[in-house]
Design an enzyme around this catalytic site. Structure first.
Site, PDB file in Angstrom:
ATOM      1  CG  LEU A  16       9.441  -5.756 -12.759  1.00  0.00           C
ATOM      2  CD1 LEU A  16       9.499  -6.984 -11.858  1.00  0.00           C
ATOM      3  CD2 LEU A  16      10.442  -5.920 -13.890  1.00  0.00           C
ATOM      4  CE1 TYR A  61      20.523   2.906 -27.819  1.00  0.00           C
ATOM      5  CE2 TYR A  61      21.850   1.223 -26.743  1.00  0.00           C
ATOM      6  CZ  TYR A  61      21.466   1.904 -27.883  1.00  0.00           C
ATOM      7  OH  TYR A  61      22.036   1.596 -29.086  1.00  0.00           O
ATOM      8  CB  VAL A  80      24.859  -1.116 -14.431  1.00  0.00           C
ATOM      9  CG1 VAL A  80      25.932  -0.122 -14.021  1.00  0.00           C
ATOM     10  CG2 VAL A  80      24.235  -1.748 -13.198  1.00  0.00           C
ATOM     11  CB  CYS A  92      12.487  -3.070 -21.265  1.00  0.00           C
ATOM     12  SG  CYS A  92      13.782  -1.945 -20.751  1.00  0.00           S
ATOM     13  CE  LYS A 117      10.406   2.658 -30.190  1.00  0.00           C
ATOM     14  NZ  LYS A 117      10.057   3.259 -28.881  1.00  0.00           N
ATOM     15  N   GLY A 126      20.960   5.689 -18.863  1.00  0.00           N
ATOM     16  CA  GLY A 126      21.781   6.629 -18.093  1.00  0.00           C
ATOM     17  C   GLY A 126      22.175   7.860 -18.910  1.00  0.00           C
ATOM     18  CB  ALA A 142       9.620   4.492 -25.400  1.00  0.00           C
ATOM     19  CB  ALA A 167       3.951  -7.037 -17.634  1.00  0.00           C
TER      20      ALA A 167
HETATM   21  C1  UDX Z   1      19.063   0.163 -18.667  1.00  0.00           C
HETATM   22  C2  UDX Z   1      18.796  -0.466 -17.330  1.00  0.00           C
HETATM   23  O1  UDX Z   1      19.796  -0.334 -16.499  1.00  0.00           O
HETATM   24  C3  UDX Z   1      18.087  -1.759 -17.459  1.00  0.00           C
HETATM   25  O2  UDX Z   1      17.873  -2.390 -16.249  1.00  0.00           O
HETATM   26  C4  UDX Z   1      16.805  -1.385 -18.023  1.00  0.00           C
HETATM   27  O3  UDX Z   1      15.910  -2.436 -18.013  1.00  0.00           O
HETATM   28  C5  UDX Z   1      17.050  -0.866 -19.400  1.00  0.00           C
HETATM   29  O4  UDX Z   1      17.854   0.241 -19.323  1.00  0.00           O
HETATM   30  P1  UDX Z   1      20.548   0.411 -20.707  1.00  0.00           P
HETATM   31  O5  UDX Z   1      20.900   1.800 -20.328  1.00  0.00           O
HETATM   32  O6  UDX Z   1      19.639   0.227 -21.850  1.00  0.00           O
HETATM   33  O7  UDX Z   1      19.972  -0.362 -19.451  1.00  0.00           O
HETATM   34  O8  UDX Z   1      21.781  -0.527 -20.803  1.00  0.00           O
HETATM   35  P2  UDX Z   1      23.133  -0.329 -21.559  1.00  0.00           P
HETATM   36  O9  UDX Z   1      22.935   0.536 -22.733  1.00  0.00           O
HETATM   37  O10 UDX Z   1      23.695  -1.691 -21.670  1.00  0.00           O
HETATM   38  O11 UDX Z   1      23.997   0.523 -20.508  1.00  0.00           O
HETATM   39  C6  UDX Z   1      24.516   0.053 -19.318  1.00  0.00           C
HETATM   40  C7  UDX Z   1      25.926   0.614 -19.153  1.00  0.00           C
HETATM   41  O12 UDX Z   1      26.406   0.283 -17.850  1.00  0.00           O
HETATM   42  C8  UDX Z   1      26.943   0.081 -20.147  1.00  0.00           C
HETATM   43  O13 UDX Z   1      27.516   1.133 -20.858  1.00  0.00           O
HETATM   44  C9  UDX Z   1      27.964  -0.637 -19.266  1.00  0.00           C
HETATM   45  O14 UDX Z   1      29.277  -0.537 -19.736  1.00  0.00           O
HETATM   46  C10 UDX Z   1      27.791   0.044 -17.943  1.00  0.00           C
HETATM   47  N1  UDX Z   1      28.232  -0.734 -16.787  1.00  0.00           N
HETATM   48  C11 UDX Z   1      27.811  -2.005 -16.598  1.00  0.00           C
HETATM   49  C12 UDX Z   1      29.101  -0.151 -15.864  1.00  0.00           C
HETATM   50  O15 UDX Z   1      29.519   0.984 -16.025  1.00  0.00           O
HETATM   51  N2  UDX Z   1      29.490  -0.880 -14.773  1.00  0.00           N
HETATM   52  C13 UDX Z   1      29.089  -2.161 -14.565  1.00  0.00           C
HETATM   53  O16 UDX Z   1      29.470  -2.789 -13.570  1.00  0.00           O
HETATM   54  C14 UDX Z   1      28.214  -2.739 -15.520  1.00  0.00           C
HETATM   55  C1  UDX Z   2       9.658   0.190 -23.323  1.00  0.00           C
HETATM   56  C2  UDX Z   2       8.621   1.004 -22.541  1.00  0.00           C
HETATM   57  O1  UDX Z   2       7.713   1.605 -23.456  1.00  0.00           O
HETATM   58  C3  UDX Z   2       9.298   2.050 -21.710  1.00  0.00           C
HETATM   59  O2  UDX Z   2       8.352   2.752 -20.918  1.00  0.00           O
HETATM   60  C4  UDX Z   2      10.303   1.381 -20.810  1.00  0.00           C
HETATM   61  O3  UDX Z   2      10.997   2.335 -20.066  1.00  0.00           O
HETATM   62  C5  UDX Z   2      11.284   0.545 -21.608  1.00  0.00           C
HETATM   63  O4  UDX Z   2      10.578  -0.375 -22.428  1.00  0.00           O
HETATM   64  P1  UDX Z   2      11.130   0.572 -25.501  1.00  0.00           P
HETATM   65  O5  UDX Z   2      11.458  -0.875 -25.376  1.00  0.00           O
HETATM   66  O6  UDX Z   2      12.226   1.556 -25.662  1.00  0.00           O
HETATM   67  O7  UDX Z   2      10.309   1.060 -24.219  1.00  0.00           O
HETATM   68  O8  UDX Z   2      10.154   0.772 -26.743  1.00  0.00           O
HETATM   69  P2  UDX Z   2       8.592   0.609 -26.992  1.00  0.00           P
HETATM   70  O9  UDX Z   2       8.145   1.803 -27.728  1.00  0.00           O
HETATM   71  O10 UDX Z   2       7.842   0.278 -25.763  1.00  0.00           O
HETATM   72  O11 UDX Z   2       8.535  -0.619 -28.005  1.00  0.00           O
HETATM   73  C6  UDX Z   2       8.838  -1.946 -27.618  1.00  0.00           C
HETATM   74  C7  UDX Z   2       8.598  -2.898 -28.766  1.00  0.00           C
HETATM   75  O12 UDX Z   2       7.215  -3.046 -29.031  1.00  0.00           O
HETATM   76  C8  UDX Z   2       9.229  -2.447 -30.076  1.00  0.00           C
HETATM   77  O13 UDX Z   2       9.807  -3.539 -30.740  1.00  0.00           O
HETATM   78  C9  UDX Z   2       8.061  -1.900 -30.849  1.00  0.00           C
HETATM   79  O14 UDX Z   2       8.254  -1.947 -32.227  1.00  0.00           O
HETATM   80  C10 UDX Z   2       6.960  -2.848 -30.399  1.00  0.00           C
HETATM   81  N1  UDX Z   2       5.612  -2.285 -30.563  1.00  0.00           N
HETATM   82  C11 UDX Z   2       5.244  -1.179 -29.866  1.00  0.00           C
HETATM   83  C12 UDX Z   2       4.715  -2.883 -31.439  1.00  0.00           C
HETATM   84  O15 UDX Z   2       5.047  -3.870 -32.086  1.00  0.00           O
HETATM   85  N2  UDX Z   2       3.472  -2.347 -31.574  1.00  0.00           N
HETATM   86  C13 UDX Z   2       3.056  -1.257 -30.884  1.00  0.00           C
HETATM   87  O16 UDX Z   2       1.898  -0.835 -31.063  1.00  0.00           O
HETATM   88  C14 UDX Z   2       3.976  -0.651 -30.008  1.00  0.00           C
END
Ligand code: UDX
Ligand code: UDX
Length: 463
Positions: free
Chosen positions: A222, A13, A91, A277, A340, A15, A165, A226
């Protein structure tokens, strides 16, 4: 130094969309996204852009423009590492499910594997960029893994956390509030930072590119998550108080959000935050604080998660209580499974936990989500391990049509704020349901007057 070849390990999501936008905005740079998951890579290469592994508004247009020109998806990790002068690590870093720091610390095994692979393959100097959210001081660990290979190759490590997001990834990437780059203060460190700044400068103004030391950058990611999650837990705590007192949380949100010191964003009451996250990063922060003996700091942030767990549970309990304390055998329709709107991602979605509680009460659950596939729903429920996969199959049915999903149901629970839910023919839904027909709006998105006029019993989070 001018970057010509970028490799990104991890086509998820973060990369996938991030590299697609870099490729679109930097036609002179070759961008190769690699992943060990063959299915994922073949989906990214699918001629039918509706089959991309990730749903994000605007993503397929960007991929369509850059793919095959300077954007490539491949499973040949070694070749991509070898060719690149800059390597992004993207990853996943899930919460550890074993050993020291279980259920709290981030599991860095994939990140370390990447570092080892880079060390093994690299024959020329590389800049390695942490894109994954990582605990503070991970860069140090990556550096030691890389530098102990002793084959004369020099590595610079940068931290460049992604703030997009989901659901708005493309607009967030095109117009970021800021780009954060952490690096070493040495001459080589500065050169590496400049090389990455130059990549972003193709479309982001220099005022919005912030450079810091590595640790500030790692910690800022982080802390940003938070703080955002804390706002959601804060307003959700008030939603319970609103329900008890007759105040309307939407009015309270508006009233406090107009104070420019507070601001209006992230004040939407909900059934609880989800996503890959927020919980993971706060647990990570809590773990780091504990490691340094800062127990009060750890407790303070942990409360954000406890409040979120309470909100999900409170919502499920309210459904149970309203349906006369028994839902056994009653059909309850869940509208929305994604964490979401505008994404097909379901990681940590509140829907999973609410449904789990209702299933423990032996409810019969029907589910509809515009973008989530049936296999995903069952994978999420089975992963909890509360019941066997056979029991889940017996109690749960996934539909492709909301009217079918709600037919003969006692109640509907809205768990994702998809816009299309507002446009439904609610009279038709009401006619198909058992009476009294209830709607539990976990996202406060529907119109109370309209639903009550039709005859629904309408329960809204925070009102
Ligand atoms: C990312 C970040 O890396 C994570 O730390 C952050 O907090 C949220 O976003 P995301 O892209 O959402 O994670 O994760 P995911 O959709 O699971 O994609 C990670 C990809 O890495 C997967 O497709 C997985 O197959 C790949 N992967 C994992 C590798 O190619 N090599 C590995 O050794 C492990
Ligand atoms: C979050 C951070 O926003 C982004 O910057 C970071 O890189 C990854 O984590 P994401 O998890 O994709 O992004 O979505 P976000 O829009 O932050 O929503 C997180 C959760 O909070 C969702 O479940 C959303 O529905 C909820 N949310 C958000 C609420 O319940 N109320 C709000 O007002 C906003």
């Amino acid at each position: 130094m001018k970057v010509k070849n970028i490799c990104c390990i991890g086509a998820g999501y973060v990369g996938g969309p991030t590299m697609a936008v870099i490729a679109q905005k930097c036609p002179d740079i070759n961008v190769t996204v690699v992943d060990i998951n063959e299915q994922r890579i073949s989906d990214w290469n699918d001629a039918d852009l509706d089959q991309l592994p990730i749903y994000e508004p605007g993503l397929k247009e960007v991929v369509n423009e850059a793919r095959g020109r300077n954007l490539f998806f491949s499973t040949d990790v070694d070749a991509a590492i070898d060719a690149a002068d800059m390597i992004f690590i993207s990853v996943n870093t899930p919460t550890k499910t074993y050993g020291k720091g279980k259920n709290m610390a981030a599991d860095l095994k994939f990140v370390e594997l990447c570092a080892r692979q880079i060390a093994r393959v690299a024959k020329s100097d590389k800049i390695v960029v942490e894109k994954s959210t990582l605990p503070v001081r991970t860069a140090q660990a990556i550096k030691s893994v890389l530098s102990e290979t002793g084959n004369g190759v020099e590595f610079q490590i940068l931290s460049n956390p992604e703030f997009l997001a989901e659901g708005t990834a493309i607009t967030d990437l095109l117009n970021p509030d800021r780009i954060l780059i952490g690096g070493e203060t040495s001459e080589k460190g500065k050169e590496a930072i400049d090389a990455l700044v130059e990549v972003y400068a193709n479309w982001v103004s220099n005022d919005n590119i912030l450079t810091t030391n590595v640790w500030s950058s790692e910690l800022s990611k982080l802390v940003a998550n938070a703080f955002l999650a804390q706002r959601v837990s804060s307003i959700n705590s008030i939603s319970a108080l609103c329900e008890a007192t007759g105040a309307d949380v939407r009015e309270v949100s508006k009233a406090i959000g107009m104070d420019s010191r507070i601001g209006s964003k992230f004040l939407q009451a909900s059934v609880g935050f989800g996503g890959s996250c927020f919980q993971k990063d706060i647990l990570n922060l809590v773990y780091i604080a504990k490691t340094f003996g800062l127990n009060e700091v750890a407790d303070y942030w942990e409360q954000v998660i406890l409040m979120n767990d309470h909100q999900k549970s409170r919502f499920a309990t309210n459904i149970l209580k309203t349906l006369y304390n028994t839902v056994s055998g009653k059909k309850i329709a869940i509208l929305g499974w994604a964490f979401k709107k505008d994404t097909n991602d379901t990681r940590e979605s509140a829907a999973i936990y609410v449904t789990d509680e209702l299933l423990e009460e032996r409810a019969s659950i029907s589910i509809y989500d515009p973008k989530v596939k049936e296999e995903r729903v069952f994978a999420d429920l089975d992963y909890l391990n509360t019941r066997s996969p056979e029991e889940n199959k017996e109690l749960v049915e996934v539909y492709e049509d909301p009217y079918e999903a709600s037919k003969d149901a006692h109640a509907i629970a809205i768990l994702t704020e998809w816009d299309e839910f507002k446009t439904y023919d609610w009279q038709r839904i009401y006619d198909g349901m058992l009476k009294p027909a209830c709607v539990f709006d976990g996202r406060a998105i529907l119109d109370r007057d309209q639903l009550e006029k039709i005859g629904f019993k309408y329960y809204c989070i925070g009102n």
